[in-house]
Structures are given as C-alpha cells and as structure tokens.
Scaffold this active site. Sequence first.
Site, short mmCIF file in Angstrom:
data_model
loop_
_atom_site.label_atom_id
_atom_site.label_comp_id
_atom_site.label_asym_id
_atom_site.label_seq_id
_atom_site.Cartn_x
_atom_site.Cartn_y
_atom_site.Cartn_z
N ALA A 29 0.86 -1.18 0.00
CA ALA A 29 0.00 0.00 0.00
C ALA A 29 0.90 1.23 0.00
O ALA A 29 2.08 1.14 0.33
CB ALA A 29 -0.88 -0.03 1.24
N GLU A 37 -0.72 -9.19 -1.35
CA GLU A 37 -2.16 -9.48 -1.17
C GLU A 37 -2.89 -9.44 -2.50
O GLU A 37 -3.78 -10.25 -2.76
CB GLU A 37 -2.76 -8.48 -0.17
CG GLU A 37 -2.23 -8.71 1.25
CD GLU A 37 -2.73 -7.68 2.25
OE1 GLU A 37 -2.39 -6.49 2.06
OE2 GLU A 37 -3.46 -8.06 3.18
N1 3HC Z 1 4.59 3.45 0.14
C1 3HC Z 1 5.11 4.65 -0.16
N2 3HC Z 1 6.41 4.87 -0.40
C2 3HC Z 1 7.22 3.81 -0.32
C3 3HC Z 1 6.77 2.52 0.00
C4 3HC Z 1 5.38 2.36 0.23
N3 3HC Z 1 4.84 1.17 0.52
N4 3HC Z 1 7.81 1.68 0.01
C5 3HC Z 1 8.89 2.41 -0.31
N5 3HC Z 1 8.54 3.69 -0.50
C6 3HC Z 1 9.43 4.78 -0.88
C7 3HC Z 1 10.46 5.08 0.18
O1 3HC Z 1 9.96 5.96 1.16
C8 3HC Z 1 11.58 5.67 -0.64
O2 3HC Z 1 11.24 7.03 -0.87
P1 3HC Z 1 12.39 8.14 -0.97
O3 3HC Z 1 13.25 7.71 -2.11
O4 3HC Z 1 11.62 9.38 -1.19
O5 3HC Z 1 13.10 8.09 0.36
C9 3HC Z 1 11.49 4.94 -1.97
O6 3HC Z 1 10.17 4.37 -2.00
C10 3HC Z 1 12.50 3.85 -2.15
O7 3HC Z 1 12.46 3.01 -1.01
P2 3HC Z 1 13.78 2.38 -0.38
O8 3HC Z 1 14.80 3.44 -0.23
O9 3HC Z 1 13.35 1.62 0.82
O10 3HC Z 1 14.22 1.42 -1.57
P3 3HC Z 1 14.86 -0.03 -1.51
O11 3HC Z 1 15.07 -0.42 -2.91
O12 3HC Z 1 15.97 -0.05 -0.53
O13 3HC Z 1 13.71 -0.98 -0.89
C11 3HC Z 1 11.53 -1.92 -0.63
C12 3HC Z 1 12.54 -1.22 -1.59
C13 3HC Z 1 12.04 -3.31 -0.24
C14 3HC Z 1 10.24 -2.06 -1.38
C15 3HC Z 1 11.36 -1.07 0.63
O14 3HC Z 1 11.09 0.27 0.25
C16 3HC Z 1 10.26 -1.49 1.55
O15 3HC Z 1 10.42 -2.41 2.31
N6 3HC Z 1 9.11 -0.80 1.49
C17 3HC Z 1 8.02 -0.98 2.39
C18 3HC Z 1 7.21 -2.19 2.04
C19 3HC Z 1 6.04 -2.31 2.96
O16 3HC Z 1 6.13 -2.12 4.16
N7 3HC Z 1 4.89 -2.68 2.40
C20 3HC Z 1 3.72 -2.84 3.16
C21 3HC Z 1 2.97 -1.56 3.19
S1 3HC Z 1 1.57 -1.62 4.26
C22 3HC Z 1 0.39 -2.42 3.37
O17 3HC Z 1 0.63 -2.86 2.29
C23 3HC Z 1 -0.95 -2.48 4.01
C24 3HC Z 1 -1.85 -3.47 3.33
O18 3HC Z 1 -1.80 -4.70 4.01
C25 3HC Z 1 -3.26 -3.00 3.31
#
Ligand code: 3HC
Length: 693
Positions: free
Chosen positions: A66, A108
């Site tokens: 998300a 999901e």
């Molecule tokens: N939403 C919004 N922005 C996100 C994001 C997300 N889910 N995931 C990453 N970003 C952004 C980061 O803030 C970062 O922004 P910036 O460049 O402005 O600082 C940019 O994307 C790149 O992220 P990383 O620096 O972390 O890049 P990496 O390549 O090192 O890692 C990744 C990529 C493995 C995808 C890592 O970003 C990550 O783990 N992201 C979070 C994933 C996550 O937690 N997903 C679950 C979200 S909650 C959800 O889905 C709820 C659902 O169940 C309803």
Amino acid sequence: MGAINPVVDLAADGDIAVLSVNHPPVNALSQQVRAGILAGVRQAIGDPAVRAIVLICDGKTFIAGADITEFGKPLQPPSLVEVEDAIEGSGKPVVAAIHGTALGGGLEVALCCHYRVAVPSAKCGLPEVNLGLLPGAGGTQRLPRLVGVEQALDMVTSGKHVDAKAALAAGLVDELAPEGALRASAIAFARKVVAEHRPLRRVRDQDDKLAAARDKPEIFEGFRKANAKKFRGFLAPEYNIQAIEAAVGKSFDDGLAVERKLFSELMAGTQSAAQRHVFFAERAVWKVPDVPDETPTIPIKSVGIIGAGTMGGGIAMNFANIGVPITIVETKQDALDRGLGVVRKNYERSTKSGRLTMADVDRRMQLFTGTLELDKLADCDLVIEAVFENMDIKKDVFGRLDRIVKPGAILATNTSALDINQIATAVTRPEAVIGLHFFSPANVMRLVEVVRARSTSKSVIATSMQLAKKIGKIAALVGVCPGFVGNRILYARSQQANAMLMEGAMPWDIDKAIYDFGLPMGPFAMSDLAGLDIGWIPEKSKSSTIREVLCEQNRRGQKTGAGFYDYDEQRNAKPSPVTEQIIKDFAARSGRPQRQISGQEILERCLYAQINEGAKILEEKIAIRPSDIDVVWINGYGWPVYRGGPMFYADTVGLSQVVKKLEEYGPLLGKDFTISPLLRQLAADGKRFQDMK
Ligand code: 3HC
Ligand code: NAI
C-alpha cells in the site's frame, strides 16, 4: 487497449491482456494505481478477445505494498479490497508476474490472482508488522491457506521476505520464470492455463492447509511463548497472530471481518504511527541538505584500521564482509595477534548458526593484513583510527598519517567523545578528517554516527554516508560536540538516574522503569554490562563516588560477577544489599531528603531530560532533523521502535506537558539544568518536533 491512466497500461499479446503498473519508485498502491488496475481488469474481463490476464510491473519491483504516504488520510476510492474482489472474481484467469519484491498489499493483490509466476530473484513478504500493522487486505486469511499456519505465523510476525524458490516450495508461487523473461513466461503460463482449461484457483476457497491446524490451539500458544521476548511491548505481532487464528477458526468472510477490525485498531493507534514514522525517518536520515546526491564520491578499494582492540576489529569485519581488503595496524605483535584472533573467533561463531561456511571465514580472513608499521597505510583510500581515547595519542597518530597516507584519502576517527576539530588540527588537510562513530559491538550494531567536523569536505561526507550504507549500517550525520548525539543524550539520562539514587531510588527501581518502558535495559544494568571500570584508575581512586567504591570492592560489573547488581553463574542479575548500603551511605552524607520515588517520576525525569537535550542538539544544529535523533536512539540504544524515538515520543506526550513537568521538577533536575529555548518555543506555539522544517 492502451494507457488506462498515467500509471497503468493495458496491452494485448494475442488473446492475453497484459496489465502493467508503472509507478516508481516501488509501484506502491496509490489511488491512481488502484483505480488503474480496477479499470484495466474490468476492461479485460469485458473484452471478448481476451482469454486471460497477466498483472505485471515495470521498473525494479512488483507492487511493494500500500502507499504508506496515504495512511492516516481519508481513503480515496477505489479501496484495495474492491480491486482485489474484481481480480479474484474474474471469470478469466489472472496471473501475477512477480519480480523484485511483492510486499504487503502487493502480495495481497498477487494472492487474489489465480496463479503466481516469479523470477528466482523475486521475494515475497507481508512486512506490515514492521509498520505496527497487519496485512489488511486479506493477507492474513489467504496466506495460511497457501503456505500453512506455521509459515504464515512466521512471515506475518517477522515481516521476513521469502525468496522465490522457498515461495515455490511453500506453494505461494506456482512457477519460476527465467530471469529477464518474466513477461513472456507469464504470458506463456497464462496461455497454458487457458489451453488446459485449468480451474480458476481462488485462494479463499482452499482449506486443506488450514484443516491441518484446526483444533490445535497449542500451535498458537507455543508460537506466542517461543517469541514472547521478541514481541515484548509490541501490539502488532499479537494482532497478526489473532488474525491467523481467525483464519483457522472462522469462515473466510468472518475471518476477513476480524482482520479488518484488528487492522483498523492498529492503524488508529500510536504504535503504528510511531513505526511508520521510523520507516520514513530511516530513509530521511540519508539525506543531507547541502550534500546533494550528485556530490562526487571517493572510490574506497582498501581500508586501513589503526588499533585492533574492541572497536578496531569489529569495524574491520564490516569491510571484510563486503570484500574490501583491510590493513590493520597495532603497536605490538601480541595485541595484533589477539585482535585478529578475536575477529576469526567472531566469524567462526557465525559458522555454528550456518550463516557462514568455513570457506567464507577463510576468504574473509584473507582480506586482513596485520602490521606494526603505520607506513603500510600509504595507499589506503580510507583510514579509520580506533586507538585509545586520548587526545595526545590521537593527534600524534593523525600527524603521522598526514605524512604517510596518499592525498585524497579519508582520515576518520572512531572517537566517542573527543573534539574532532582539535584532532583535525594535527593534519595539513582537515577537509579529509571525519568521525565515523561505530557502536559496540561494531560488527553487529547498525548505527554509525558520521561526524562532520568544521572543515570536512562534502565529498568526504558523501563517501562516508554511501560507505555506511554499503556495509549495511544506518548512518546519521551529526556535528561535533561532547558525546555527539547519542552519548550526549545518554549522559542527560545518566545525570537524572544518578541524582535519583541520592533521593531514595535504587538502581533496580530505575532500571525497571526504563525496561518496562521498552528499552532492553536500564542505565545501571547497562553500566554493569559495559564494565564499571572504564576510565577507572585504581591508584587515583578515592572512594569519592558510588562507582569508585564499587570498583574498589572489585564490583566491576558482570565480568567480576558483581557491580550495581549481584550476578549468578548464568549472569542473572539480583538486587544487591551491598550496593544498597553503599548508596544509602552516600545519600546520608549528601544530606538530601530521602523519599519514595514513583516509577512515573523516574520515567519523566530520565526521558524528559533526554528530550530536552535532544532539543538543545537541534538548536545547535548538531543533528539535521528531530527524526535523525530518533534513528540514533532506536538503532544505537534500543529505544523501542513502537514509541518512535525520543523526539517522536515527546510529540505524543505533548511538548507543553514536557515543559510543564520539567518546570515542576525544577531544582531536582540539577543546578546546571536548563530548559531548551527551542522546546519552550515549540510548546508555546502548540507545535511538535515533527512540525519543524
Ligand atoms: N509506500 C510509499 N512509499 C514507499 C513505499 C510504500 N509502501 N515503500 C517504499 N517507499 C518509498 C520510500 O519511502 C523511498 O522514498 P524516498 O526515495 O523518497 O526516500 C522509496 O520508496 C525507495 O524506497 P527504499 O529506499 O526503501 O528502496 P529499496 O530499494 O531499498 O527498498 C523496498 C525497496 C524493499 C520495497 C522497501 O522500500 C520497503 O520495504 N518498502 C516498504 C514495504 C512495505 O512495508 N509494504 C507494506 C505496506 S503496508 C500495506 O501494504 C498495508 C496493506 O496490508 C493494506
Ligand atoms: P581498546 O583499548 O580495546 O583498543 C585500542 C587498541 O589500540 C589497543 O589494542 C591498542 O594496542 C591500540 N593502539 C593504541 N595506540 C596505538 C597506536 N598508536 N597505533 C596502533 N594501535 C594503537 O579500545 P576500544 O574500546 O577499541 O576504543 C577505541 C576507540 O573507539 C576509542 O577512541 C574509544 O573511545 C572509541 N569507541 C569505543 C567504544 C566502545 O564501546 N569500546 C564505542 C565507540 C567508540
């Protein structure tokens, strides 16, 4: 067919519709992405020429979840569940084509597709727990149906990513595609599904893996027990477990309702807000306003380390881990042998857990060159000094380095408290001097404070930050002051903790309050672990402090079996009557009135003094932003992530409340204690640290 909207595209490959998402950086499920997928799926379903649909992403990854930036704001339709229902309910097979990471909402969505194809380098996970959440779009109900309850419990409570091979073995992925040929493979797979008239496999309808866990509450109880220590204080792991329990015990729709309720509760709570804050804080910390991304960096192909003691050896291991050769300098052969011996032992320990093979250990050790000659560092691109904490010795070392090391190299010190500007006066190239303050044990602790001195060049800063990332650390750029950010704030807490000993509190009372708040240990347990005799010189000891008296009685901490606490053979701590008497004697002599000190007062004085010091650090521009201080305390001192770091925590308490309490405690805080003007101003303006720009 064609562009659905700016981020989603629908194309035809014969009778297969290819729905692709292109929303950098990580294809997060923003409103536009959700709307685009929904419209694209509907269009493909309605198109008689289409027999099956492939959902794929452009860029470096499949949908990574998300869009976290939308959390806490009103939902803009369509909801993710609406999108998922359209996919799962499609009468035409939908195949997810996964590369990079399918995480959270991304996985999901993939779980709502009828089949999943992935390249071997792909990873799948439900990392919501790390944001203080649980998968809120069916993940807790669908995942255990595919991989079984045990693995689902592990994945949702750890947030671990599993690689494609393991996902295939677990039943999460149906087929692996060759690297670089995902699109063609997924299309071919979809065609096969159509040609073979395979059924539409809806995960929600599968039950055999859940049936295996039905009426076995011991699975859940055992899991809770085994992980109690890890989950201490966190709400989200328990909520995730309850959601999986619901998957086992209820119908799919009822389980989904439980998941939704638990998700909403977490989303509305402080813990998730804190953990989301930390997610962004750990990304913001890398950004240095006056050192842009395009700043030229210095290639680091070889590293020199001076001092093979506690820190030098640990620091060196970080570089060996990424294949960079290290030259390590000592003054005496036995110190060098001892230091390298400790490094080898540390690596060998990792072979026991299976993280390294003996061949890996040898390969790493071969990267080390030990020497007694500083001259051997002449060609290093980076030299890190980790000798005794003494200004004269450090200046002497830097003066010699200046004459030896090639121009353009970085000259770094690991000092924990000395003035780096003063160290830099020993060289003719102060722009090359920087602090790289690692934390002990340096091969394990994630934090590095990168300390910018007065003349440090931007390129040296950019290189240091980049290098920290390469060795897997999290780096905060800080300025020069006694203790930098982390230890300066630690000192503010110690002052209050020590003062309270004189007012009637015992070390275990203070430690308990801090431990119960969520830190791994309190200040006195921490001192016992580090050793009370750091900096203690027997000949100069005059029984003038509690610490001196403890050391004089050979109570030097865990290593001598006694310190503030008494320790048994297994190093379990017990309050000590000896310590208690020593403290009471000191307190009596101090003439301070004795009283019962509540847990609340202990916390407020310790934590609010830390917050106040943090505010001073911001005033002095020693830290770039409040969230950097949070990153330091979470990664360097074990501040509980679910409380977001000291500055975020202050915002949740309310800054005016913090100021009010500090004023109430007044003289108890110490004669030199002053309230930060910045803290006062923010409180008066009704603002938070998060509002600082
Ligand atoms: N939403 C919004 N922005 C996100 C994001 C997300 N889910 N995931 C990453 N970003 C952004 C980061 O803030 C970062 O922004 P910036 O460049 O402005 O600082 C940019 O994307 C790149 O992220 P990383 O620096 O972390 O890049 P990496 O390549 O090192 O890692 C990744 C990529 C493995 C995808 C890592 O970003 C990550 O783990 N992201 C979070 C994933 C996550 O937690 N997903 C679950 C979200 S909650 C959800 O889905 C709820 C659902 O169940 C309803
Ligand atoms: P240590 O005493 O374990 O190691 C220092 C080593 O440096 C010794 O092996 C000594 O023989 C060697 N040494 C001394 N002078 C030298 C010289 N001129 N040339 C080559 N080698 C020399 O000390 P430790 O704990 O590793 O600390 C090193 C530095 O790291 C200090 O500045 C300390 O403040 C800092 N630091 C220590 C932390 C800790 O928890 N121990 C944490 C963060 C920083």
